[in-house]
Scaffold this motif. Structure first.
Motif, PDB file in Angstrom:
ATOM      1  N   PRO A 119       0.763  -1.102   0.002  1.00 30.68           N
ATOM      2  CA  PRO A 119       0.006  -0.074  -0.002  1.00 30.68           C
ATOM      3  C   PRO A 119       0.955   1.220   0.000  1.00 30.68           C
ATOM      4  O   PRO A 119       2.152   1.277   0.460  1.00 30.68           O
ATOM      5  N   ASN A 120       0.283   2.540  -0.107  1.00 33.02           N
ATOM      6  CA  ASN A 120       1.070   3.702  -0.254  1.00 33.02           C
ATOM      7  C   ASN A 120       1.612   4.043   0.985  1.00 33.02           C
ATOM      8  O   ASN A 120       0.967   3.809   2.259  1.00 33.02           O
ATOM      9  N   TYR A 121       2.758   4.620   0.995  1.00 36.42           N
ATOM     10  CA  TYR A 121       3.241   5.314   2.068  1.00 36.42           C
ATOM     11  C   TYR A 121       2.547   6.674   1.928  1.00 36.42           C
ATOM     12  O   TYR A 121       2.172   7.294   0.865  1.00 36.42           O
ATOM     13  N   ARG A 122       2.439   7.255   3.179  1.00 36.13           N
ATOM     14  CA  ARG A 122       1.567   8.300   3.367  1.00 36.13           C
ATOM     15  C   ARG A 122       1.891   9.173   4.529  1.00 36.13           C
ATOM     16  O   ARG A 122       2.372   8.256   5.483  1.00 36.13           O
ATOM     17  N   LEU A 123       1.128  10.305   4.578  1.00 38.92           N
ATOM     18  CA  LEU A 123       1.218  10.918   6.140  1.00 38.92           C
ATOM     19  C   LEU A 123       0.300  10.443   7.156  1.00 38.92           C
ATOM     20  O   LEU A 123      -0.645  10.036   6.651  1.00 38.92           O
ATOM     21  N   PRO A 124       0.900  10.183   8.420  1.00 40.74           N
ATOM     22  CA  PRO A 124      -0.224   9.316   9.389  1.00 40.74           C
ATOM     23  C   PRO A 124      -1.286  10.546   9.502  1.00 40.74           C
ATOM     24  O   PRO A 124      -1.171  11.702   9.686  1.00 40.74           O
ATOM     25  N   THR A 125      -2.293   9.902   9.896  1.00 42.44           N
ATOM     26  CA  THR A 125      -3.528  11.129  10.282  1.00 42.44           C
ATOM     27  C   THR A 125      -3.165  11.383  12.052  1.00 42.44           C
ATOM     28  O   THR A 125      -2.226  10.816  12.740  1.00 42.44           O
ATOM     29  N   GLU A 126      -3.779  12.642  12.292  1.00 47.56           N
ATOM     30  CA  GLU A 126      -3.407  13.091  13.746  1.00 47.56           C
ATOM     31  C   GLU A 126      -3.784  12.010  14.941  1.00 47.56           C
ATOM     32  O   GLU A 126      -2.984  11.766  15.626  1.00 47.56           O
ATOM     33  N   ALA A 127      -4.815  11.302  14.481  1.00 50.84           N
ATOM     34  CA  ALA A 127      -5.174  10.296  15.565  1.00 50.84           C
ATOM     35  C   ALA A 127      -4.140   9.178  15.592  1.00 50.84           C
ATOM     36  O   ALA A 127      -3.587   8.580  16.597  1.00 50.84           O
ATOM     37  N   GLU A 128      -3.629   8.668  14.295  1.00 52.88           N
ATOM     38  CA  GLU A 128      -2.588   7.528  14.319  1.00 52.88           C
ATOM     39  C   GLU A 128      -1.276   8.149  14.864  1.00 52.88           C
ATOM     40  O   GLU A 128      -0.659   7.318  15.696  1.00 52.88           O
ATOM     41  N   TRP A 129      -0.892   9.351  14.616  1.00 50.77           N
ATOM     42  CA  TRP A 129       0.314  10.039  15.291  1.00 50.77           C
ATOM     43  C   TRP A 129       0.208   9.919  16.649  1.00 50.77           C
ATOM     44  O   TRP A 129       1.240   9.596  17.299  1.00 50.77           O
ATOM     45  N   GLU A 130      -0.807  10.496  17.254  1.00 46.70           N
ATOM     46  CA  GLU A 130      -0.881  10.476  18.613  1.00 46.70           C
ATOM     47  C   GLU A 130      -1.023   9.383  19.285  1.00 46.70           C
ATOM     48  O   GLU A 130      -0.434   8.863  20.239  1.00 46.70           O
ATOM     49  N   TYR A 131      -1.596   8.430  18.730  1.00 49.53           N
ATOM     50  CA  TYR A 131      -1.840   6.994  19.370  1.00 49.53           C
ATOM     51  C   TYR A 131      -0.378   6.386  19.553  1.00 49.53           C
ATOM     52  O   TYR A 131       0.106   5.598  20.551  1.00 49.53           O
ATOM     53  N   ALA A 132       0.346   6.535  18.197  1.00 50.92           N
ATOM     54  CA  ALA A 132       1.752   5.733  18.255  1.00 50.92           C
ATOM     55  C   ALA A 132       2.436   6.384  19.239  1.00 50.92           C
ATOM     56  O   ALA A 132       3.530   5.912  19.786  1.00 50.92           O
TER      57      ALA A 132
END
Length: 484
Positions: free
Chosen positions: A239-252
């Protein structure tokens, strides 16, 4: 009972059962539970089926197992914006770069572009980081202007001076180069250093049959002796590389996987590490700072002989200890772009699963003959589907629009510009909020500790860049959250 006599009968019985289930079909292939026809067999027409697929982890990525968490503020809102009240959401499993994208990583992008499009100064300039972000009226930062991005001394430092749009372009380029290498590793493609003009490998043009490749390229062979180029359904490409969503970034960033007992969260976090302290308590590293930030006014790195974080500006991408997901510098060092469009009321306009503001649904453009349209660089052109630009969803509707009279029905079709004042007249008040303003998170080497809390959020126009703002890439996880 004589078990030795029953053992052969037992084995035969099990074999017969498994054969009936298609596990021992002709040629050892699986059979359809719907029709009983064998999959991937010439005599049944090569019905495609791939079982047991498990996504490979792309280069540079770390698997982040998803789950539920409380997104938003965990500390006092010192900016008094009230735009980040806590709310419980669930994030699907995904992949995230182990580190911030480095200067070396990004230089590969500019090097490839300059080689493949020689003489196209405008294209190269469009993706080159803005080194002038280092300049200050009352500081001698010219050495960083000249050296930070280009000099090998800073190769392992996070790239900065990149806009959100440049970060997006890097993600697209990286997707294509990684998938091209996947095909090369499988012997399907050969590296073609003569790519230029319309004949440039992209994942889209390859899957649509528009990339010609070089001599010696081999399609995959089917069981019936025929061959074809891979399709998306084969599961070969990532799948594509992409910027994380705000929720994904914060969770990680929180890395709460290390703070659970069964389904119970034992400790919430202020930072990507446990506790409220900013210094190491381990004996060997005792007193050392856990991240790269400003300790106090004018104190960027501590006293000579005892540099507290060993970084005057940003630090190399593998500095400090990773969080429980194995991710480095999720607090401090440089801020990081995320994909979301900024809105102060994101906490109200939110989905419980994979929350994200910024969806723009597109489709490939076709000419009058139904043929796919490409631009001058061989890339497929995409158009936004009518009424499927959701960046400004709920902006200006009667439930969100603040109006000066009581006639709500007269304000049905207001836009973002109507809801958030946009006034270009000199000296007039104008909101920075628009569909081109994006969120960034994480804190940086020139920030106070407050901004290292993953729940904090700031925003900037997607065409702007800063000397303390970089990014890292994410990738969607397909299939189960952790594998069955």
């Amino acid at each position: 009972m004589n078990w030795s006599k029953l053992k052969p009968l037992f084995i035969v019985s099990i074999a017969a059962i498994m054969s009936g289930c298609g596990l021992f079909g002709k040629g050892g292939g699986e059979s359809s539970r719907t029709t009983g026809w064998e999959y991937n067999a010439e005599e049944t027409g090569n019905i495609p089926n791939i079982s047991g697929y498990e996504q490979e982890t792309g280069p540079g990525l770390v698997f982040v197992q998803g789950g539920t968490f409380s997104m938003g503020r965990v500390d006092q809102d010192v900016m008094y914006r009230n735009d980040n009240f806590p709310r419980r959401v669930t994030v699907a499993s995904f992949y995230l770069d182990e580190t911030e994208v480095s200067n070396q990583d990004y230089r590969e992008f500019t090097h490839w572009t300059g080689r493949v499009y020689p003489g196209d100064v405008a294209k190269l300039k469009a993706i080159t980081p803005d080194s002038s972000v280092w300049r200050e009226e009352l500081a001698y930062n010219e050495p960083y202007v000249n050296n930070y991005f280009r000099h090998p001394a800073y190769s392992d430092y996070p790239v900065v001076g990149v806009t959100w749009e440049q970060a997006e372009a890097y993600c697209e380029w990286r997707t294509d180069r990684v998938n091209e290498q996947v095909l090369v590793d499988k012997g399907i493609l050969a590296h073609d250093n003569s790519q230029t003009g319309q004949n440039i490998y992209t994942t889209d043009t390859y899957l649509t049959g528009l990339y010609e490749g070089s001599a010696g390229d081999k399609p995959i062979e089917l069981d019936d002796g025929t061959s074809r180029r891979p399709k998306w359904e084969d599961g070969i490409l990532l799948p594509n590389y992409r910027l994380p969503t705000e929720a994904e970034w914060e969770y990680a960033a929180y890395g709460l996987i290390g703070n659970t007992d069964g389904e119970l969260l034992t400790d919430r976090k202020i930072y990507p590490w446990n506790g409220s302290y900013l210094r190491q308590d381990k004996k060997k590293e005792k007193g050392r700072l856990k991240a790269n930030f400003v300790r106090g006014r004018g104190d960027m790195m501590g006293m000579a002989g005892a540099l507290n974080d060993n970084a005057d500006i940003s630090a190399p991408i593998f500095s400090y200890e990773p969080n429980d997901y194995g991710l480095y510098c999720m607090a401090g060092n440089v801020n990081e772009w995320v994909s979301d469009v900024y809105r102060p009321m994101s906490l109200q306009d939110i989905e419980e699963f994979n929350p994200y503001r910024g969806n723009v649904i597109t489709e490939y453009r076709r000419d009058a003959n139904g043929e796919l349209v490409r631009n001058e660089y061989g890339e497929l052109v995409k158009d936004t589907i009518e009424n499927m630009d959701y960046r400004n969803i709920l902006d200006g509707d009667p439930n969100s629009q603040i109006i000066e009279d009581n006639n709500w029905n007269a304000h049905q079709n207001n836009t973002t510009e109507g809801m958030y004042i946009q006034d270009e007249r000199p000296g007039a008040f104008s909101s920075l909020i628009s569909d081109e303003v994006r969120v960034y998170k994480g804190g940086s080497w020139q920030d106070r500790p407050y901004w290292m809390n993953p729940g904090t959020r700031r925003y900037l126009e997607q065409t702007k860049a800063q000397r303390d703002l970089g990014f890292r890439c994410a990738m969607t996880r397909v299939g189960s959250p952790e594998g069955f």
